[in-house]
Motif scaffolding. Structure first.
Motif, PDB file in Angstrom:
ATOM      1  N   ALA A   6       1.189  -1.472   0.100  1.00  0.00           N
ATOM      2  CA  ALA A   6       0.101  -0.260   0.210  1.00  0.00           C
ATOM      3  C   ALA A   6       0.690   1.117  -0.127  1.00  0.00           C
ATOM      4  O   ALA A   6       0.363   2.046  -0.575  1.00  0.00           O
ATOM      5  N   LEU A   7       2.017   1.414   0.705  1.00  0.00           N
ATOM      6  CA  LEU A   7       3.065   2.269   1.091  1.00  0.00           C
ATOM      7  C   LEU A   7       3.506   2.651  -0.082  1.00  0.00           C
ATOM      8  O   LEU A   7       3.947   3.529  -0.637  1.00  0.00           O
ATOM      9  N   ASP A   8       3.858   1.987  -1.556  1.00  0.00           N
ATOM     10  CA  ASP A   8       4.305   1.883  -1.975  1.00  0.00           C
ATOM     11  C   ASP A   8       3.867   2.231  -3.755  1.00  0.00           C
ATOM     12  O   ASP A   8       4.094   1.638  -4.880  1.00  0.00           O
ATOM     13  N   ARG A   9       2.099   1.929  -3.362  1.00  0.00           N
ATOM     14  CA  ARG A   9       1.407   1.983  -4.735  1.00  0.00           C
ATOM     15  C   ARG A   9       1.752   4.054  -4.973  1.00  0.00           C
ATOM     16  O   ARG A   9       1.965   5.240  -3.962  1.00  0.00           O
ATOM     17  N   PRO A  10       1.545   4.584  -6.303  1.00  0.00           N
ATOM     18  CA  PRO A  10       1.903   6.307  -6.326  1.00  0.00           C
ATOM     19  C   PRO A  10       0.954   6.636  -5.926  1.00  0.00           C
ATOM     20  O   PRO A  10       1.009   7.716  -5.333  1.00  0.00           O
ATOM     21  N   ILE A  14       2.405  10.035  -2.827  1.00  0.00           N
ATOM     22  CA  ILE A  14       2.278  10.892  -3.677  1.00  0.00           C
ATOM     23  C   ILE A  14       2.004  11.804  -2.358  1.00  0.00           C
ATOM     24  O   ILE A  14       2.214  12.984  -2.072  1.00  0.00           O
ATOM     25  N   ALA A  15       0.864  11.271  -1.674  1.00  0.00           N
ATOM     26  CA  ALA A  15       0.303  11.902  -0.103  1.00  0.00           C
ATOM     27  C   ALA A  15       1.162  11.938   0.417  1.00  0.00           C
ATOM     28  O   ALA A  15       1.938  13.239   1.322  1.00  0.00           O
ATOM     29  N   ARG A  16       2.046  10.783   0.516  1.00  0.00           N
ATOM     30  CA  ARG A  16       3.474  11.087   1.563  1.00  0.00           C
ATOM     31  C   ARG A  16       4.245  11.907   1.136  1.00  0.00           C
ATOM     32  O   ARG A  16       4.898  12.028   2.123  1.00  0.00           O
ATOM     33  N   LYS A  17       4.668  11.958  -0.169  1.00  0.00           N
ATOM     34  CA  LYS A  17       6.035  12.177  -0.455  1.00  0.00           C
ATOM     35  C   LYS A  17       5.810  13.021  -1.111  1.00  0.00           C
ATOM     36  O   LYS A  17       6.898  14.252  -1.535  1.00  0.00           O
ATOM     37  N   GLY A  18       4.740  13.635  -2.082  1.00  0.00           N
ATOM     38  CA  GLY A  18       4.871  14.664  -2.459  1.00  0.00           C
ATOM     39  C   GLY A  18       5.254  14.054  -4.637  1.00  0.00           C
ATOM     40  O   GLY A  18       5.622  12.450  -4.115  1.00  0.00           O
ATOM     41  N   THR A  23       7.959   7.824 -10.615  1.00  0.00           N
ATOM     42  CA  THR A  23       8.584   8.074 -11.735  1.00  0.00           C
ATOM     43  C   THR A  23       7.747   8.587 -12.687  1.00  0.00           C
ATOM     44  O   THR A  23       6.461   9.009 -12.399  1.00  0.00           O
ATOM     45  N   ASP A  24       7.726   8.889 -14.014  1.00  0.00           N
ATOM     46  CA  ASP A  24       7.128   8.829 -15.010  1.00  0.00           C
ATOM     47  C   ASP A  24       5.981   8.061 -14.759  1.00  0.00           C
ATOM     48  O   ASP A  24       4.924   8.112 -15.080  1.00  0.00           O
ATOM     49  N   ALA A  25       6.524   6.881 -15.355  1.00  0.00           N
ATOM     50  CA  ALA A  25       5.192   5.070 -15.037  1.00  0.00           C
ATOM     51  C   ALA A  25       4.397   5.306 -14.022  1.00  0.00           C
ATOM     52  O   ALA A  25       3.763   5.424 -14.015  1.00  0.00           O
ATOM     53  N   GLU A  26       5.313   6.086 -12.354  1.00  0.00           N
ATOM     54  CA  GLU A  26       3.988   5.960 -11.622  1.00  0.00           C
ATOM     55  C   GLU A  26       3.206   7.381 -11.568  1.00  0.00           C
ATOM     56  O   GLU A  26       1.643   7.280 -11.262  1.00  0.00           O
ATOM     57  N   LEU A  27       3.270   8.679 -11.951  1.00  0.00           N
ATOM     58  CA  LEU A  27       3.042   9.394 -12.500  1.00  0.00           C
ATOM     59  C   LEU A  27       1.061   9.549 -13.705  1.00  0.00           C
ATOM     60  O   LEU A  27       0.187   9.301 -12.821  1.00  0.00           O
TER      61      LEU A  27
END
Length: 217
Positions: A6-10, A14-18, A23-27
């Protein structure tokens, strides 16, 4: 996506780190939200990132051609990139028009002309200038212009709207009956082709007049 912690989902990242931490793919994954029964969201995102590497603006048809992308997702992706381009682009050379005064630097050369020049400025949906062209050059105080000449280049530019400008060598800012008539014709023609006439300006050595502000557009 379910097999990713869960913590590594895009969206969670975004909520945790901005957003800068992704990465581009995650965005792209965050924009898409989910994949389809046939394709995981990560596969779809990789295909979209492949289009980005071409350094050319992505086209709606190209995105729709990706397996797992439909019209709704394609529109969402293009909308996200366009809003980012409009407000966060580093290209500050593109003129943007929000009021009549913004046009004046683009047509300053008309003020001293001894003949009447009729110009058309084409704009995109963000109010950014796509083109600035002289359509006709007339006599001392008379210039004939036809709507087809005005809208021909606007259609090629895929413009959302246009602003027309012409000078009065006589120095008078009062619109003539012909000025009013051609403005009405251009407004009507624009409605037919889906390109709005936003304003029609008259410029002289000493000032300018907006027909929209005068209530003539």
């Amino acid at each position: 996506m379910k097999d990713i912690p869960a913590l590594d989902r895009p969206r969670e990242k975004i909520a945790r780190k901005g957003a800068v931490a992704l990465t581009d793919a995650e965005l792209v994954e965050a924009i898409l939200g989910r994949g389809t029964r046939q394709r995981d969201v990560r596969e779809i995102a990789r295909d979209i990132c492949g289009l980005l590497k071409d350094r050319e603006p992505m086209r709606y048809e190209e995105i729709c051609a990706i397996e797992g992308i439909g019209p709704t997702k394609a529109s969402q992706i293009l909308a996200c990139f366009e809003i980012g381009r409009r407000y966060y682009s580093k290209d500050h050379d593109t003129a943007r028009v929000t009021r009549p005064d913004d046009i004046l630097p683009l047509v300053a050369h008309l003020r001293d002309k001894r003949q009447e020049h009729f110009c058309c400025i084409t704009l995109n949906g963000a109010g950014e200038v796509l083109g600035n062209r002289i359509i006709t050059i007339g006599l001392l105080n008379h210039s004939l212009v036809h709507p087809r000449e005005v809208f021909a280049d606007a259609i090629l530019d895929r413009a959302a709207s246009i602003i027309c400008v012409h000078n009065h060598p006589s120095g008078s800012l009062e619109p003539s009956s012909q000025d009013i008539a051609i403005t009405a014709q251009l407004k009507e023609a624009g409605a037919l082709v889906g390109i709005q006439l936003i304003d029609h300006l008259i410029v002289t050595k000493t000032g300018h007049l907006s027909m929209r502000e005068r209530g003539l557009v």
